[in-house]
Design a protein around this motif. Structure first.
Motif, PDB file in Angstrom:
ATOM      1  N   VAL A 146      -9.911  13.616   4.374  1.00  0.00           N
ATOM      2  CA  VAL A 146      -9.213  14.501   5.599  1.00  0.00           C
ATOM      3  C   VAL A 146      -9.159  15.537   5.444  1.00  0.00           C
ATOM      4  O   VAL A 146      -8.339  15.284   3.955  1.00  0.00           O
ATOM      5  N   PRO A 147      -9.345  16.668   5.616  1.00  0.00           N
ATOM      6  CA  PRO A 147      -9.027  17.755   5.566  1.00  0.00           C
ATOM      7  C   PRO A 147      -7.360  17.733   5.319  1.00  0.00           C
ATOM      8  O   PRO A 147      -6.939  17.530   7.031  1.00  0.00           O
ATOM      9  N   PRO A 148      -7.161  19.055   4.526  1.00  0.00           N
ATOM     10  CA  PRO A 148      -5.072  19.119   5.004  1.00  0.00           C
ATOM     11  C   PRO A 148      -4.755  20.026   5.353  1.00  0.00           C
ATOM     12  O   PRO A 148      -3.184  19.167   6.379  1.00  0.00           O
ATOM     13  N   SER A 149      -5.178  19.999   6.678  1.00  0.00           N
ATOM     14  CA  SER A 149      -4.793  20.235   8.237  1.00  0.00           C
ATOM     15  C   SER A 149      -4.714  19.175   8.549  1.00  0.00           C
ATOM     16  O   SER A 149      -3.546  19.233   9.825  1.00  0.00           O
ATOM     17  N   VAL A 150      -5.519  18.822   8.756  1.00  0.00           N
ATOM     18  CA  VAL A 150      -5.568  17.105   9.809  1.00  0.00           C
ATOM     19  C   VAL A 150      -3.571  16.274   8.892  1.00  0.00           C
ATOM     20  O   VAL A 150      -3.547  15.585   9.845  1.00  0.00           O
ATOM     21  N   ILE A 151      -4.392  16.115   7.987  1.00  0.00           N
ATOM     22  CA  ILE A 151      -3.401  15.733   7.736  1.00  0.00           C
ATOM     23  C   ILE A 151      -1.621  16.497   7.738  1.00  0.00           C
ATOM     24  O   ILE A 151      -0.944  15.233   7.981  1.00  0.00           O
ATOM     25  N   ASP A 158       4.232  12.174   0.999  1.00  0.00           N
ATOM     26  CA  ASP A 158       3.707  13.390   1.444  1.00  0.00           C
ATOM     27  C   ASP A 158       2.603  13.771   1.387  1.00  0.00           C
ATOM     28  O   ASP A 158       1.786  12.548   1.431  1.00  0.00           O
ATOM     29  N   SER A 159       1.770  14.875   1.563  1.00  0.00           N
ATOM     30  CA  SER A 159       0.828  14.512   2.695  1.00  0.00           C
ATOM     31  C   SER A 159      -0.539  14.939   1.667  1.00  0.00           C
ATOM     32  O   SER A 159      -1.396  14.599   1.290  1.00  0.00           O
ATOM     33  N   ARG A 160       0.414  14.529  -0.348  1.00  0.00           N
ATOM     34  CA  ARG A 160      -1.100  14.710  -1.394  1.00  0.00           C
ATOM     35  C   ARG A 160      -0.610  13.444  -2.199  1.00  0.00           C
ATOM     36  O   ARG A 160      -2.080  13.120  -1.466  1.00  0.00           O
ATOM     37  N   GLU A 161       0.152  12.543  -1.332  1.00  0.00           N
ATOM     38  CA  GLU A 161       0.134  11.032  -1.876  1.00  0.00           C
ATOM     39  C   GLU A 161      -0.687  10.671  -0.542  1.00  0.00           C
ATOM     40  O   GLU A 161      -1.233   9.285  -0.792  1.00  0.00           O
ATOM     41  N   LEU A 162      -0.256  11.076   1.046  1.00  0.00           N
ATOM     42  CA  LEU A 162      -1.142  10.505   1.780  1.00  0.00           C
ATOM     43  C   LEU A 162      -2.746  10.904   2.034  1.00  0.00           C
ATOM     44  O   LEU A 162      -3.800  10.044   2.501  1.00  0.00           O
ATOM     45  N   THR A 163      -3.124  12.148   1.813  1.00  0.00           N
ATOM     46  CA  THR A 163      -4.616  12.193   1.035  1.00  0.00           C
ATOM     47  C   THR A 163      -5.387  11.251   0.004  1.00  0.00           C
ATOM     48  O   THR A 163      -6.109  11.106   0.046  1.00  0.00           O
ATOM     49  N   GLU A 164      -4.179  11.316  -0.996  1.00  0.00           N
ATOM     50  CA  GLU A 164      -4.616  10.041  -2.206  1.00  0.00           C
ATOM     51  C   GLU A 164      -4.713   8.467  -1.502  1.00  0.00           C
ATOM     52  O   GLU A 164      -6.034   8.237  -1.378  1.00  0.00           O
ATOM     53  N   ILE A 214       0.797  -1.456   0.251  1.00  0.00           N
ATOM     54  CA  ILE A 214       0.202  -0.127   0.185  1.00  0.00           C
ATOM     55  C   ILE A 214       0.672   1.118  -0.200  1.00  0.00           C
ATOM     56  O   ILE A 214       0.723   2.093  -1.040  1.00  0.00           O
ATOM     57  N   PHE A 215       1.601   1.068   0.915  1.00  0.00           N
ATOM     58  CA  PHE A 215       2.792   2.619   0.633  1.00  0.00           C
ATOM     59  C   PHE A 215       3.385   3.205  -0.926  1.00  0.00           C
ATOM     60  O   PHE A 215       3.693   3.582  -1.168  1.00  0.00           O
ATOM     61  N   ASP A 216       3.961   1.472  -0.809  1.00  0.00           N
ATOM     62  CA  ASP A 216       4.701   1.986  -2.020  1.00  0.00           C
ATOM     63  C   ASP A 216       3.446   2.565  -3.668  1.00  0.00           C
ATOM     64  O   ASP A 216       3.999   3.091  -4.173  1.00  0.00           O
ATOM     65  N   ARG A 217       2.687   1.709  -2.844  1.00  0.00           N
ATOM     66  CA  ARG A 217       1.475   2.194  -4.082  1.00  0.00           C
ATOM     67  C   ARG A 217       1.027   3.794  -4.197  1.00  0.00           C
ATOM     68  O   ARG A 217       1.174   4.391  -5.609  1.00  0.00           O
ATOM     69  N   TYR A 218       1.625   4.234  -3.045  1.00  0.00           N
ATOM     70  CA  TYR A 218       1.113   5.698  -3.292  1.00  0.00           C
ATOM     71  C   TYR A 218       1.912   6.822  -3.137  1.00  0.00           C
ATOM     72  O   TYR A 218       2.270   7.369  -2.473  1.00  0.00           O
ATOM     73  N   ASP A 219       3.270   5.974  -2.677  1.00  0.00           N
ATOM     74  CA  ASP A 219       4.723   6.881  -2.670  1.00  0.00           C
ATOM     75  C   ASP A 219       5.138   6.534  -4.071  1.00  0.00           C
ATOM     76  O   ASP A 219       6.243   6.546  -4.890  1.00  0.00           O
TER      77      ASP A 219
END
Length: 194
Positions: free
Chosen positions: A164-169, A149-155, A136-141
């Motif tokens: 999840v809102p950007p402020s929470v990320i 990063d915050s964009r990849e974690l959001t996805e 899962i980590f590699d799929r979004y990295d």
């Protein structure tokens, strides 16, 4: 991230997920690009002395058995947090002791006589689950930086059904980097811990 049942882990208490591991991953779920676990010279410990027989679940891959035996430096049949940290850390990434302690807590058998040590069955479950989390980590990295990063974690969270809102990320990322946003990225053990 926090719903560990989604990734195929069977808990000592009986909770199970039936998600199949990614087919591109080697035995135990770790990507085949990872180096094999270190081998231990003589089967049965150091020259065969002081060895405690260890029973692995049926079907355990020999590489996972070797990883456990190599980590069990005192040949006690169980591994402590420092031995587990050594087994999980690779040339590319070292797991923090905080994450290792959490993993022992999550995967250890509640009836175990020593809650700070992990037996072979729990190690096999942990090894398999980490391989799936790594997938899962590699799929979004997507940039292959070794961090999400915050964009990849959001996805990643959105794909799991969480908006999840950007402020929470940013708060999540700062929380797992000792209060420092660390350029807005999580490495693998922070991702597992989250």
């Amino acid at each position: 991230m926090a719903d560990y049942n989604r990734y195929g882990h069977t808990y000592a208490g009986g909770y199970t997920s039936h998600a199949p591991p990614p087919s591109s991953y080697g035995y135990g779920g770790y990507p085949s690009a990872y180096p094999p676990p270190p081998s231990q010279g003589t089967p049965g410990g150091f020259g065969g002395y002081g060895f405690v027989p260890v029973a692995f679940p049926p079907g355990t891959h020999p590489d996972v058995e070797r990883a456990f035996r190599a980590a069990d430096r005192d040949c006690s049949g169980a591994i402590d947090e420092h031995e587990l940290q050594g087994a999980l850390s690779t040339a590319y990434h070292r797991f923090s002791i905080r994450t290792v302690r959490l993993l022992i807590f999550l995967f250890n058998d509640p009836a175990a006589s020593s809650p700070s040590r992990m037996g072979p069955a729990q190690f096999v479950s942990l090894w398999n689950c980490l391989g799936q989390w790594r997938g899962i980590f590699d799929r979004y990295d997507r940039d292959r930086s070794g961090k999400i990063d915050s964009r990849e974690l959001t996805e990643a969270l959105r794909s799991l059904g969480y908006a999840v809102p950007p402020s929470v990320i940013e708060l999540l990322i700062a929380n797992y980097n000792n209060g420092v946003p660390s350029n807005g990225a999580l490495d693998f053990d922070n991702f597992v811990e989250g």
